[in-house]
Scaffold this motif. Structure first.
Motif, PDB file in Angstrom:
ATOM      1  N   PHE A 189       0.843  -1.196   0.000  1.00  0.00           N
ATOM      2  CA  PHE A 189       0.000   0.000   0.000  1.00  0.00           C
ATOM      3  C   PHE A 189       0.889   1.261   0.000  1.00  0.00           C
ATOM      4  N   HIS A 190       1.866   1.243   0.874  1.00  0.00           N
ATOM      5  CA  HIS A 190       2.774   2.398   0.940  1.00  0.00           C
ATOM      6  C   HIS A 190       3.471   2.614  -0.412  1.00  0.00           C
ATOM      7  N   LEU A 191       3.970   1.521  -0.982  1.00  0.00           N
ATOM      8  CA  LEU A 191       4.649   1.623  -2.279  1.00  0.00           C
ATOM      9  C   LEU A 191       3.729   2.201  -3.341  1.00  0.00           C
ATOM     10  N   SER A 192       2.455   1.838  -3.262  1.00  0.00           N
ATOM     11  CA  SER A 192       1.509   2.287  -4.287  1.00  0.00           C
ATOM     12  C   SER A 192       1.311   3.805  -4.225  1.00  0.00           C
ATOM     13  N   LEU A 193       1.621   4.414  -3.072  1.00  0.00           N
ATOM     14  CA  LEU A 193       1.408   5.859  -2.918  1.00  0.00           C
ATOM     15  C   LEU A 193       2.651   6.682  -3.238  1.00  0.00           C
ATOM     16  N   LEU A 194       3.758   6.002  -3.476  1.00  0.00           N
ATOM     17  CA  LEU A 194       4.997   6.731  -3.712  1.00  0.00           C
ATOM     18  C   LEU A 194       4.995   7.448  -5.058  1.00  0.00           C
ATOM     19  N   GLY A 195       5.678   8.582  -5.078  1.00  0.00           N
ATOM     20  CA  GLY A 195       5.902   9.291  -6.332  1.00  0.00           C
ATOM     21  C   GLY A 195       7.352   9.115  -6.726  1.00  0.00           C
ATOM     22  N   ALA A 196       7.998  10.204  -7.101  1.00  0.00           N
ATOM     23  CA  ALA A 196       9.433  10.166  -7.374  1.00  0.00           C
ATOM     24  C   ALA A 196      10.143  10.822  -6.189  1.00  0.00           C
ATOM     25  N   ASN A 197      11.421  11.147  -6.350  1.00  0.00           N
ATOM     26  CA  ASN A 197      12.165  11.792  -5.281  1.00  0.00           C
ATOM     27  C   ASN A 197      11.448  13.045  -4.792  1.00  0.00           C
ATOM     28  N   ASN A 198      11.482  13.275  -3.484  1.00  0.00           N
ATOM     29  CA  ASN A 198      10.765  14.382  -2.830  1.00  0.00           C
ATOM     30  C   ASN A 198       9.250  14.214  -2.929  1.00  0.00           C
ATOM     31  N   GLN A 199       8.821  12.997  -3.183  1.00  0.00           N
ATOM     32  CA  GLN A 199       7.396  12.687  -3.325  1.00  0.00           C
ATOM     33  C   GLN A 199       6.713  13.622  -4.336  1.00  0.00           C
ATOM     34  N   HIS A 200       7.405  13.867  -5.439  1.00  0.00           N
ATOM     35  CA  HIS A 200       6.754  14.552  -6.562  1.00  0.00           C
ATOM     36  C   HIS A 200       5.860  13.517  -7.241  1.00  0.00           C
ATOM     37  N   VAL A 201       4.590  13.824  -7.364  1.00  0.00           N
ATOM     38  CA  VAL A 201       3.643  12.786  -7.764  1.00  0.00           C
ATOM     39  C   VAL A 201       3.174  12.857  -9.213  1.00  0.00           C
ATOM     40  N   VAL A 202       3.674  13.808  -9.973  1.00  0.00           N
ATOM     41  CA  VAL A 202       3.341  13.834 -11.402  1.00  0.00           C
ATOM     42  C   VAL A 202       4.639  13.776 -12.206  1.00  0.00           C
ATOM     43  N   PRO A 209       0.359   9.670  -6.551  1.00  0.00           N
ATOM     44  CA  PRO A 209       0.162   9.825  -8.003  1.00  0.00           C
ATOM     45  C   PRO A 209      -1.135   9.195  -8.496  1.00  0.00           C
ATOM     46  N   LEU A 210      -1.994   8.753  -7.572  1.00  0.00           N
ATOM     47  CA  LEU A 210      -3.153   7.956  -7.990  1.00  0.00           C
ATOM     48  C   LEU A 210      -4.404   8.802  -8.213  1.00  0.00           C
ATOM     49  N   LYS A 211      -4.813   8.852  -9.474  1.00  0.00           N
ATOM     50  CA  LYS A 211      -6.010   9.605  -9.852  1.00  0.00           C
ATOM     51  C   LYS A 211      -7.243   9.052  -9.131  1.00  0.00           C
ATOM     52  N   GLU A 212      -7.305   7.709  -9.049  1.00  0.00           N
ATOM     53  CA  GLU A 212      -8.479   7.077  -8.448  1.00  0.00           C
ATOM     54  C   GLU A 212      -8.626   7.420  -6.969  1.00  0.00           C
ATOM     55  N   ARG A 213      -7.551   7.886  -6.337  1.00  0.00           N
ATOM     56  CA  ARG A 213      -7.632   8.335  -4.947  1.00  0.00           C
ATOM     57  C   ARG A 213      -7.807   9.847  -4.877  1.00  0.00           C
ATOM     58  N   GLY A 214      -8.038  10.467  -6.005  1.00  0.00           N
ATOM     59  CA  GLY A 214      -8.101  11.933  -6.035  1.00  0.00           C
ATOM     60  C   GLY A 214      -6.766  12.531  -5.633  1.00  0.00           C
ATOM     61  N   TYR A 215      -5.693  11.795  -5.892  1.00  0.00           N
ATOM     62  CA  TYR A 215      -4.314  12.209  -5.575  1.00  0.00           C
ATOM     63  C   TYR A 215      -4.044  12.321  -4.075  1.00  0.00           C
ATOM     64  N   ARG A 216      -4.949  11.728  -3.281  1.00  0.00           N
ATOM     65  CA  ARG A 216      -4.711  11.716  -1.839  1.00  0.00           C
ATOM     66  C   ARG A 216      -3.535  10.812  -1.508  1.00  0.00           C
ATOM     67  N   GLY A 217      -2.797  11.204  -0.517  1.00  0.00           N
ATOM     68  CA  GLY A 217      -1.787  10.304   0.042  1.00  0.00           C
ATOM     69  C   GLY A 217      -2.421   9.562   1.200  1.00  0.00           C
ATOM     70  N   ASP A 218      -1.661   9.333   2.246  1.00  0.00           N
ATOM     71  CA  ASP A 218      -2.229   8.769   3.462  1.00  0.00           C
ATOM     72  C   ASP A 218      -1.459   9.340   4.640  1.00  0.00           C
ATOM     73  N   ASP A 219      -2.201  10.114   5.437  1.00  0.00           N
ATOM     74  CA  ASP A 219      -1.564  10.833   6.529  1.00  0.00           C
ATOM     75  C   ASP A 219      -1.175   9.910   7.681  1.00  0.00           C
ATOM     76  N   SER A 220      -1.708   8.688   7.666  1.00  0.00           N
ATOM     77  CA  SER A 220      -1.452   7.814   8.820  1.00  0.00           C
ATOM     78  C   SER A 220      -0.542   6.642   8.474  1.00  0.00           C
ATOM     79  N   ILE A 221       0.201   6.782   7.372  1.00  0.00           N
ATOM     80  CA  ILE A 221       1.049   5.674   6.942  1.00  0.00           C
ATOM     81  C   ILE A 221       2.122   5.359   7.997  1.00  0.00           C
TER      82      ILE A 221
END
Lengths: 228, 700, 185
Positions: free
Chosen positions: B225-238, B569-581
């Motif tokens: 799940f955590h991996l699925s939310l990762l972007g690139a370096n500095n958590q750039h998601v696009v 980077p996930l459109k289906e999540r409305g680009y939400r991350g997860d604050d409680s990871i």
């Protein structure tokens, strides 16, 4: 690692103490009384994991997936895929004066992976307790932890130094291909690992150690059954 | 006591004066501080009296990992190094640096969550840790060697798997601007503190395990799940260019993989290709920081990405630049990220062939070759900016004698010839001459030595000098007031990335505002870059959250350069991350169930203890005026644009006063002094700390 | 046969999306008319149209886009976003319109000016000379009068639309992205 395995095995006759000359005669007569079975693996594994060193980025997520998802603990030492030992200074490393791979060299990281050896299977043959067996349907060579006594004979027999030893359980452990869905392959973030149909790579990969395996008399005799 | 997963369970204590080696129980003594900087601050508060000097044997240096180090939790490679910071001016105060690489994992596998180094050895030693076998070894033979050679020598004795954190000549010679490095390129400050203790290196080899408390299936699920939310370096998601799978893109993103972009120096070359975020097997191709910083030419030199244990984001790039071998006789292979990568290049104002040119890449290679072997720190680029100012403003000529001045090839420097670094960098490490000595002291002490007012440095916006000898690190340019607040809080450059990772994530402002509203209560928490609005309470909340997550990451041993996962980077999540990871991973790994609010509570305790040490050692409670200061350039604009107009980073003094008020209020600190109140200390179980401060009259 | 053919149409749309391309309707026609003729069945264009309609209505991911002369293009939302599909459509049209649309969208949405390299890189892959030619043409045309450019301190060209960004704002944003972000890693 605790597994309930349904082992398929090829059974051989235990012919210890008999004169070599007598083996064929007895076998051909089908004499079986007073003999226990000896495990000699002849079936090939269905698949194996191969690594592309040019793609390996050295993150060790494969090692972590191997042990966390199978054993519930993170441990580079018991990982059945080995990155760490080649990571910093390469495969041949300092002792040979050839530390030109790894992070400190040209960046190439060789993934050490169990070859799932064809017959003869050195680790299985070296095990005095017949604790390395095949597990269908993949036929990976696996350690039967119920039988393993932790003598480490298998470690000394693997030319590629691929047997790990778990000091928590006091058992040997080796790649069992995660029953056909290897966690390491799934975990690699660089597509550097693949699970492929088995093919014999054992001769194309340089060995890591000179194996010093001791094969029991029983097994030697059993070998003679076929290799007359 | 219940057995916990995650933690190794022991903290190693090494007294170099007596040679005594002992262990402590992590859970009993440090669980309330988790690990990392938490353990570091606790030791400094309890054991290092105020007025201790950084290079005195009474100073301690703590190598702290955390419960997630060495596990499969993504981006967990950090070791926090906490000590009295020798470049903190005018008085050294507590601070920490964050070293990636493979040291943290190896230390955990050896059975330790942290190492406390105290005292001073009579002669140079190095520490070997092989599981339970911990020894001090004679290092007289290693003294004087660079980090590269030292590492080889130690690996020869400990084996290939050992991870070695060593200092170079800079650390040995007590150059305050020095680092400790492991795994080629992973550094943190404090090199000279190790040097002052005669400790050349720590080699660690662990054959043990880090246990995961939760069910392995659940752990596997959490990791994926955590991996699925990762972007690139500095958590750039696009991605940086339009990609078939992407709805958005941002040319400033560090997600630069694309069709036709290859690791050209790999044999054979490897295409980074389209990296759909759903394909977790291609995460490592997303980032290439060499290309991000040095331009597209760096593709042809890229061998591959590299980085820390367990991190799929490979922010260190391995480069192979054959020309540097023929031109400078240095290895053609080099690697680093961000500041380390730019170390050599940043000294020069221009290059003969342009800013992102072949020569500039060669300058990077020469810089890495020296800095990462001699072990020199760049103070987040201030070293190089100082150097340029000193030279081009003619200050330098007045501060060093003519003979020394002439010993440098200034024509090479002006031309942008990387060969100049051969003259400068080894001299910094050797304290050879007035210039090199002064540069190696850090900005504050250099200015003092040369009789230059700190105010002069604060006036020049190009220097980005903030305070106490250090520069800004993601301040007003990275989210207005929020960045300013964050930059007032530490005793070195603030190394907080929680806010900048969100601001620069590449999503359109509308999406960012929607996410901000969910995370901090209102879309008004964030502004578009260079279009700032007046302060509001939600910005104060975001500033506090940013700081707490930084401390939490430093304690858990997660990388704050990659977290928090405030967007995905996930459109289906409305680009939400997860604050409680963090809470999910912490709970599963350790078995100690803690919600994200409870973890933030621990993080706040850690931050509060940092504040308490700072107050104690500064000997004043007047933090607002004496510590949390803001340089004047924050309130200025080259074109004199007014604050809150579009196109300026300029802040407004009155607005910043309100901002600090709001921040102190959020933190439960006294607004007048900026010092935490007794109630606040008690709320975080730091009543004893408050008592001690009270005795010294340091409570508001 | 019809079912097989529908399946083949569906697959070819998804396949081309996967490789980052739109599938023009006329390509579907030429490909499948040939196929059908070979199988000796008398099928008119209507039959293919019917199959296409069937493919669209029964597969949520299949989407149709129209270009300026109402030609139809298909893509699968499983592997391609609408934003990217629209961009590909723009790419098929004239470069002026393409560049102006991209510049305006960036200025409005993010907001930011964009560097010339965006057009040089994938997926546009225009030559620098051609880009500059386009920009120079735009200056002369009324419909592109909002498109402006700024040069950063290290000499890189950025474009923006003044409908959404004023000069100072665009200048500072460009400078931030080109120089500031690199100096503040």
């Amino acid at each position: 690692m605790i597994m309930n395995l349904n082992f398929s095995r090829r059974q051989f006759l235990k012919v210890s103490g008999l004169a070599i000359a007598g083996i064929s005669a007895l076998s051909s007569l089908g004499v079986t009384y007073g003999m226990a079975e000896v495990i000699i693996i002849t079936e090939q594994a269905e698949g194996l994991v191969i690594g592309d060193p040019t793609k390996c980025v050295g993150c060790r997520r494969c090692e972590l997936a191997c042990t966390e998802f199978n054993d519930g603990k993170a441990s580079s030492t018991i990982s059945r895929i080995k990155i760490n030992r080649n990571l910093q200074l390469g495969y041949l490393g300092l002792y040979t004066g050839k530390c030109d791979e790894g992070k400190w060299g040209i960046g190439l990281i060789i993934q050490d992976i169990c070859k799932q050896c064809p017959h003869p299977v050195p680790c299985a043959d070296a095990c005095p307790n017949d604790a390395i067996v095949i597990k269908p349907p993949i036929n990976a060579r696996v350690v039967d932890s119920d039988k393993c006594t932790g003598c480490k004979m298998c470690q000394r027999s693997c030319p590629w130094d691929m047997i790990s030893f778990d000091s928590d359980t006091n058992k040997a452990t080796k790649c069992f291909l995660c029953d056909g869905k290897p966690k390491c392959v799934e975990a690699c973030p660089a597509e550097a690992l693949k699970y492929v149909r088995w093919r014999d790579l054992s001769r194309s990969v340089p060995t890591r150690i000179s194996p010093t395996s001791v094969i029991s008399q029983e097994k030697i005799q059993a070998c003679m059954g076929c290799h007359k | 006591m219940a057995k916990h997963g995650g933690w190794a369970g022991k903290v190693l204590r090494v007294d170099l004066s007596t040679g005594k080696i002992s262990t402590e129980n992590t859970i009993e003594k440090y669980k309330d501080f988790i690990g990392g900087t938490g353990i570091g601050y606790k030791v400094i508060w309890d054991e290092v009296p105020s007025a201790t000097k950084p290079f005195s044997p009474e100073n301690k240096i703590i190598f702290g990992t955390g419960p997630l180090a060495g596990t499969g939790a993504p981006c967990n490679g950090k070791t926090a190094i906490t000590t009295l910071w020798p470049t903190c001016w005018p008085k050294p105060l507590v601070a920490s640096g964050h070293m990636g690489g493979h040291f943290a994992a190896e230390l955990k596998y050896a059975g330790y969550d942290a190492i406390i180094i105290e005292g001073k050895s009579e002669h140079p030693v190095w520490l070997s840790i092989e599981d339970a076998r911990v020894e001090l070894n004679d290092a007289r033979r290693l003294w004087g060697l660079g980090i590269r050679r030292t590492t080889y020598e130690i690996n020869l004795q400990m084996g290939h798997e050992a991870s070695v954190a060593a200092i170079g000549q800079a650390g040995e010679n007590l150059v305050p601007m020095s680092v400790i490095i492991n795994s080629v390129s992973h550094s943190a400050g404090g090199g000279a503190v190790m040097g002052s203790k005669n400790l050349k290196a720590i080699g660690v080899r662990g054959t043990g395990s880090v246990y995961i408390s939760g069910k392995k299936e659940e752990w596997e699920k959490a990791i994926k799940f955590h991996l699925s939310l990762l972007g690139a370096n500095n958590q750039h998601v696009v991605p940086s260019s339009p990609q078939p799978w992407a709805e958005y893109y941002s040319p400033g993103s560090r997600w630069i993989s694309s069709k036709g972009r290859n690791w050209e120096a790999s044999r054979p070359p490897i295409e980074t290709g389209s990296c759909d975020p759903h394909n977790l097997n291609r995460i490592a191709y997303r980032s290439n920081n060499a290309v991000f910083f040095l331009g597209n030419d760096a593709w042809k030199y890229t061998v591959r990405g590299n980085g820390c244990t367990g991190c799929p984001i490979r922010c260190h790039t391995i480069l192979r630049v054959p020309s540097v071998y023929s031109k400078y006789a240095i290895p053609e292979i080099g690697q680093n990220t961000c500041g380390g990568l730019n170390f050599g290049r940043a000294f020069f104002k221009t290059f003969p062939d342009g800013p992102k040119s072949q020569t500039s890449i060669e300058a990077c290679m020469v810089g890495m070759h020296f800095a990462d072997d001699l072990g020199i720190w760049n103070n987040y680029g201030l070293l190089q900016r100082d150097f340029q100012k000193l030279y081009y403003d003619g200050i330098l000529k007045t501060k060093i004698d003519e003979k020394e001045y002439k010993s440098y090839s200034w024509d090479k420097f002006e031309k942008g010839d990387p060969g100049f670094l051969f003259e400068l960098l080894p001299r910094i490490a050797r304290k050879d001459g007035e210039l090199a000595t002064a540069l190696g002291m850090g900005t504050g002490y250099m200015l003092e030595r040369w009789g230059i007012s700190e105010e002069d440095w604060k006036k020049d916006p190009a220097l980005q000098y903030w305070k106490m000898g250090h520069p800004r690190h993601h301040s007003n340019e990275d989210s207005g007031q929020i960045g300013v607040i964050i930059n007032t809080q530490y005793n070195r450059d603030a190394q907080c990335h929680s806010h900048t990772n969100f601001i620069r994530n590449g999503l359109p402002i509308e999406v960012q505002k929607r996410l901000a509203s969910e995370l901090w209560g209102s879309p008004d928490a964030v502004d578009a870059t260079l279009a700032y609005t007046p302060m509001n309470i939600y910005k104060a909340k975001m500033a506090k959250w940013s700081l707490l997550r930084k401390e939490l990451h430093d304690a858990l041993a997660l990388c704050n350069w990659m977290g928090p996962i405030s967007a995905s980077p996930l459109k289906e999540r409305g680009y939400r991350g997860d604050d409680s990871i963090e809470s999910l991973l912490y709970t599963l790994a350790t078995g100690d169930k803690k919600s994200c609010q409870e973890l933030d509570h621990v993080a706040e305790r850690i931050l509060l203890l940092h504040r308490a040490i700072t107050i104690r050692d500064m000997g004043t409670k007047e933090m607002r005026t004496m510590h949390d200061t803001i340089p004047d350039w924050v309130f200025e604009d080259i074109k004199d644009k007014s604050p809150f107009s579009k196109g300026t980073n300029r802040m407004d003094k009155e607005d910043m006063r309100i901002a600090m008020d709001m921040y102190y209020e959020e933190m439960g600190w006294d607004k007048k002094t900026g010092a935490p109140t007794l109630e606040t200390y008690r709320k975080f179980d730091l009543g004893d700390v408050a008592e001690k401060l009270k005795q010294k009259g340091l409570l508001p | 046969m019809i079912k097989e053919c529908s399946k083949a149409i569906l697959d070819s749309i998804r396949e081309s999306s996967k490789s980052g391309l739109l599938l023009p309707e006329k390509e579907i026609f030429s490909k499948f008319t040939q196929k059908l003729v070979k199988s000796h069945e008398q099928i008119r264009d209507d039959a293919i149209k019917a199959m296409l309609d069937e493919v669209i209505s029964s597969n949520e991911d299949i989407t149709v886009l129209y270009d300026s002369i109402y030609c139809r293009y298909y893509y699968s939302a499983l592997t391609m976003t609408e934003a990217y599909a629209r961009l590909l459509l723009l790419k098929k049209e004239n470069s002026l319109h393409l560049m102006a649309s991209i510049i305006r969208e960036n200025s409005a949405k993010y907001p930011r000016p964009i560097p010339i390299t965006v057009f040089q890189n994938f997926p546009f892959e225009l030559r620098q000379d051609d880009i500059l030619l386009c920009i120079n043409k735009m200056i002369e045309l009324q419909e592109y009068e909002d498109i402006e450019q700024v040069t950063t301190s290290i000499g890189n060209l950025f474009f923006y639309s003044k409908r959404y960004l004023d000069f100072d704002y665009a200048m500072m944003l460009a400078e931030w992205e080109d120089v500031g972000c690199i100096e503040n890693p």
